[in-house]
Design a protein around this motif. Structure first.
Motif, short mmCIF file in Angstrom:
data_model
loop_
_atom_site.label_atom_id
_atom_site.label_comp_id
_atom_site.label_asym_id
_atom_site.label_seq_id
_atom_site.Cartn_x
_atom_site.Cartn_y
_atom_site.Cartn_z
N THR A 1 26.28 -24.66 2.41
CA THR A 1 25.91 -24.97 1.03
C THR A 1 26.76 -26.12 0.49
N LEU A 2 28.07 -26.06 0.74
CA LEU A 2 28.92 -27.15 0.27
C LEU A 2 28.50 -28.46 0.90
N GLY A 3 28.19 -28.43 2.21
CA GLY A 3 27.78 -29.65 2.89
C GLY A 3 26.51 -30.21 2.28
N ALA A 4 25.51 -29.33 2.03
CA ALA A 4 24.25 -29.81 1.46
C ALA A 4 24.48 -30.40 0.08
N LEU B 1 26.23 -37.62 -2.58
CA LEU B 1 26.15 -38.97 -2.02
C LEU B 1 24.83 -39.64 -2.38
N ALA B 2 23.73 -38.89 -2.24
CA ALA B 2 22.41 -39.48 -2.42
C ALA B 2 22.07 -39.70 -3.89
N ILE C 1 24.20 -39.80 7.25
CA ILE C 1 24.13 -38.81 6.18
C ILE C 1 22.87 -37.96 6.36
N ALA C 2 21.77 -38.62 6.73
CA ALA C 2 20.53 -37.88 6.94
C ALA C 2 20.68 -36.87 8.08
N VAL D 1 31.57 -33.77 3.97
CA VAL D 1 30.26 -33.53 4.57
C VAL D 1 30.38 -33.50 6.09
N GLY D 2 31.17 -34.48 6.64
CA GLY D 2 31.32 -34.54 8.09
C GLY D 2 31.96 -33.28 8.64
N LEU D 3 33.04 -32.84 8.00
CA LEU D 3 33.73 -31.65 8.50
C LEU D 3 32.82 -30.43 8.48
#
Lengths: 484, 99
Positions: free
Chosen positions: A341-344, A350-351, A373-374, A454-456
């Motif tokens: 959820t945090l990543g999304a 970002l977007a 990112i996608a 997001v990467g992590l």
């Protein structure tokens, strides 16, 4: 209180002290250096996580029976700290861009985390109430943090009014259970309930029901979910990300303590009610998400649906021999839910670029413009939908297999059916990113901190999906801990 | 006076508060109704503490008072902020978010 108690509580103490230091530092920092407070927040969280890994755990209650630091609360603390840490990463540049870069923001995140940690280790009903309020009051402020934007003001007001209404219901439940059993210790209450149910059944049933309703409000369980989409949409996106994981994880920590193993022996009707709530939540959350074009609302309904899967685990935890498996499933799923959820939400930040209200069509052709990112968003969506090889699949597998072993075939079928519905709206996001021609030229907001967060989380979701044993080898200890 | 009377009174006050939250449209009145609910609970805590001869219930009331005070601070700040922007605190007029 002994010195040992203080030592065992060191994660909570570190989080509190960090929040206070941030408030003081904030007074002396010039505006352009406020970003360093995010770094300090992370430092405090990492320190607390290290302390959390080394504290001696036992099931004996601490501080006059207020808290119980066992393997479950240790793992829950890890979930809360991971959530707060990633949320701090997502916030650092976002708050600056939105012109709300103030030190209080990070202090509120830390204090809210403290509340969740207290809920996770409560051995006492009044600690559950205090933890819930320590968790919620900072969240009210965070949702209204963009003071000049009407959507944020409205989100703050709605969350505040419905949240404190739910707290009042929960508190009345505590009062009635106290009156019926003469105690506020959770284990004593559970021991005295069978006798109390014969003497004052009204108090017991009304009290238990009000407790369940109060926590269901906080966890956004259908039919007590109506605040969630509005609040998620209106709050600053980084605050939404934190709220989506902290409030949910905290509420489920308390649900596990109160309605976990043991309820079945006392009252099987309560278990049926929780099962019905789980079924309703899964079906309604997923069906309502189908129609959402606004990404934040879509994720809000997705988080409602996930509350249903988590409730399923609570239902399965009732059958005594399997309680450990179900609790393991719940804890694993909570951690993975936090990460994905945090990543999304990070990708949404970002977007969004400099604007707000990201809609699905803004993702058209996103993959050709920003392939990395996608790719991360695709991982989160596949994981939320519960498709291998992501961690979301393992989490759902653990919960559904525990539910089937517990003999609740009907509920498991509803869960699988609801997951199938969810595939449609999660994969629609992926479809827009990869298959649609690029129409909108909305510039993304590139920030090192957010990309790192997001990467992590994307790597963690993949790694835990392929090697779930990394987490699972910790979990048997957690489940073997005695619950009250 | 029997303890039941206090419990019945607190139940009535709590119900009035809950109905106020559900039926009134002014954010301030809703907020007052929530405070009424909290204080009704306090009354029942005291009643139970008296009945059980146990001070725990009375101690809880102090915690609840502190929490309610913190809620007042945050809630009034949010409501004042909205009033400054919109000149109204009617929750039917505060409807940017929907869908």
């Amino acid at each position: 209180m002994t010195l040992n108690d203080l030592f065992v509580l060191s994660p909570e103490i570190i989080v509190t002290v960090s929040a206070l230091i941030i408030l003081i530092l904030d007074l002396f920092l010039a505006a352009e250096f406020k970003r360093s407070l995010a770094g300090f927040t992370l430092f405090g969280i990492v320190l607390a996580a290290v302390a959390n890994a080394f504290i001696p755990i036992g099931s004996a209650p601490l501080i006059q029976g207020m808290l119980r630091v066992d393997a479950i609360s240790q793992f829950l603390n890890l979930i809360f700290l991971v959530g707060a840490g990633v949320a701090a990463l997502l916030s650092a540049d976002y708050v600056k861009r939105q012109g709300i870069a103030r030190g209080e923001y990070y202090a509120l995140i830390l204090l809210s985390t403290l509340g969740a940690m207290l809920m996770g280790s409560s051995a006492n009903l009044i600690m559950i109430f205090l933890g819930l309020e320590t968790l919620s009051i900072p969240l009210y402020i965070l949702s209204a943090f963009m003071r000049t934007r009407s959507a944020s003001q409205e989100a703050g007001l709605k969350y505040f009014l419905l949240g404190s209404f739910a707290s009042a219901l929960l508190l009345y439940g505590i009062a009635l259970l106290y009156g019926a059993t003469g105690s506020i210790q959770i284990d004593e209450i559970l021991a005295k309930l069978p006798a109390a149910m014969l003497a004052t059944p009204l108090f017991v049933y009304a009290g238990g029901g009000l407790l369940l309703v109060g926590l269901a409000f906080k966890a956004a369980v259908v039919p007590f979910h109506m605040w969630a989409p509005d609040v998620y949409e209106g709050a600053p996106t980084s605050a939404t990300a934190f709220m989506a994981v902290a409030a949910k994880a905290g509420a489920f920590a308390a649900l596990l303590r109160l309605f976990g193993p043991g309820l079945m022996q006392i009252d099987s009707a309560g278990v049926v009610i929780i099962g019905i709530l789980a079924g309703l939540t899964m079906i309604f959350g997923n069906i309502a998400a189908l129609a959402q074009l606004n990404l934040k609302r879509l994720l809000a309904y997705s988080s409602i649906a996930h509350a249903g899967y988590l409730l399923l685990a609570i239902t399965a935890a009732q059958s005594t021999p399997l309680a450990g498996t179900a609790i393991n499933g719940l804890l694993f799923y909570l951690l993975i839910y936090t990460l994905m959820t945090l990543g999304a939400f990070g990708v949404v930040i970002l977007a969004e670029g400099r604007g707000e209200n990201l809609s699905l069509s803004d993702f058209s052709g996103f993959a050709s413009r920003h392939p990395w990112i996608a790719g991360a968003m695709a991982i989160f969506m596949v994981s939320l939908a519960g498709i291998p090889p992501t961690a979301g699949f393992i989490g759902k597998f653990l919960i559904f297999s525990a539910v089937i072993q517990a003999g609740e075939i009907g509920l498991a079928l509803i869960g699988v059916f609801a997951s199938v519905i969810s595939v449609y709206y999660y994969l629609r996001v992926v479809y827009y990113m990869y298959m649609r021609p690029s129409t909108s030229e909305r510039p993304v907001f590139v920030s090192g901190f957010i990309v790192l967060g997001v990467g992590l989380t994307a790597i963690a979701v993949l790694v835990f999906g392929i090697y779930p044993s990394v987490i699972l080898q910790w979990l048997p200890q957690a489940a073997s801990a005695t619950l009250p | 006076m029997p303890i039941e009377n206090y419990l019945i009174l607190s139940g009535i006050l709590f119900s009035i508060g809950a109905l106020g939250v559900l039926m009134r449209r002014n954010a301030l009145i809703i907020f007052m109704s929530i405070e009424l609910m909290l204080n009704a609970v306090n009354l029942s805590f005291i009643g139970f503490a008296r009945q059980l001869g146990d001070p725990t219930g009375q101690v809880i009331v102090f915690f609840v008072l502190v929490v309610a005070a913190a809620e007042v601070v945050v809630g009034l700040a949010i409501i004042v902020n909205i009033f400054r922007a919109k000149d109204t605190v009617d929750i039917d007029d505060i409807d940017v978010l929907r869908g």
